[in-house]
Design an enzyme around this catalytic site. Sequence first.
Site, short mmCIF file in Angstrom:
data_model
loop_
_atom_site.label_atom_id
_atom_site.label_comp_id
_atom_site.label_asym_id
_atom_site.label_seq_id
_atom_site.Cartn_x
_atom_site.Cartn_y
_atom_site.Cartn_z
CB ILE A 27 57.21 51.21 62.03
CG1 ILE A 27 57.74 50.99 63.44
CG2 ILE A 27 58.25 50.78 60.99
CD1 ILE A 27 57.96 49.50 63.78
CE1 TYR A 177 67.36 48.73 68.91
CE2 TYR A 177 68.26 46.97 67.54
CZ TYR A 177 67.23 47.85 67.85
OH TYR A 177 66.07 47.84 67.09
CE LYS A 181 64.00 47.15 70.49
NZ LYS A 181 62.62 47.59 70.20
CB THR A 214 62.60 54.04 60.41
OG1 THR A 214 63.57 53.32 61.19
CG2 THR A 214 61.54 53.08 59.91
#
Length: 311
Positions: A27, A177, A181, A214
Amino acid sequence: MPARWAAADMAGQHGRTALVTGANSGIGFHQVLELARHGACVLLASRDPGRGQAARDAIMAELPAASVELVQLDLADLDSVARLAGRLLDRAGGLDLLINNAGLMAVPRRQVTAQGFELQFGTNYLGHFALTGRLLPALLRRPGSRVVTVSSLVHRLGSIRLDDLQSEHGYGPWRAYSQSKLANALFTEELDRRLRAAGAGPLSIGAHPGYSRTGLLSSGPRLGGGGGVSALVLRLGTRFAGQSAARGALPVLRAATDPQAHGGDYYGPGGPGSRAPPARSAPPARSATPGKPMTSSSPAASGRPPRHSPA
Ligand SMILES: NC(=O)c1ccc[n+]([C@@H]2O[C@H](COP(=O)([O-])OP(=O)(O)OC[C@H]3O[C@@H](n4cnc5c(N)ncnc54)[C@H](OP(=O)(O)O)[C@@H]3O)[C@@H](O)[C@H]2O)c1
């Protein structure tokens, strides 16, 4: 601003300078492409010069008149962060937009950054924290400047483990992770709060891309030999339910350029499923209590007045 926002709806970005981290793929690549298409001078940050050059070449092939400069940045090395920030602070003109986009996900075994921080927390959060802090003088020089930090729906699964922030006493690829975030989301809110308190101009805004196809699904697991069943399930789910990287970039691009945006806003796909057009949604951040779920906060709940960007 139309409800079904697309990149073509972006206001002109002529005269603005933007830095996008992790911009050689996914992105981030599409953020650079669209900002450059709309006239911004874009600094395409990549940790790998070869991958960065290939991304810049692809953008210049599509937009020969674009202003896109390749800069080297490894967020897992705070010396690299300091080097790039130092170079940018030395340049005249300041910075209109910083997009904290780079990330890696679900590294199977605990690894560390150059300075010894757990790799996902160190890259996704600490590197961007340091970069933003160092670049604040450049952002303060420009009216209507913004910091957009990319989080994830996965932040909802996260907790900030203040008793083991670096996962030294127990490591889980997804736990690390989701913590990183959630840290991105909390950082967005706290930066907004501090900028307001100081009466400073820059806006701090969050965004997430939903589920997008992605390299993220493979880059982390590749560092440790696969990623296991959960990575496989996510890869399959994203293949069928996910959207393209170009569409995944839209919430970030809207957060970066929407003239109606407020500091502390959070943008994502504006409906059920990842493919809905980007829209503002309730901010995600939750107060940090180790080991406990966190409670919601929103501008309304916190009593903050909305703050519009002049951009
Ligand atoms: N894809 C999704 O469904 C999804 C969902 C929620 C949130 N996000 C977030 O979206 C952001 C972009 O990810 P993406 O999906 O576009 O994945 P991607 O295609 O893998 O892009 C990630 C970018 O971050 C870069 N990066 C990784 N480690 C770095 C480091 N140490 N220093 C500098 N750059 C580094 C990568 O560089 P290399 O090419 O050198 O590895 C790559 O350019 C991430 O913050 C991610 O958490 C993605």
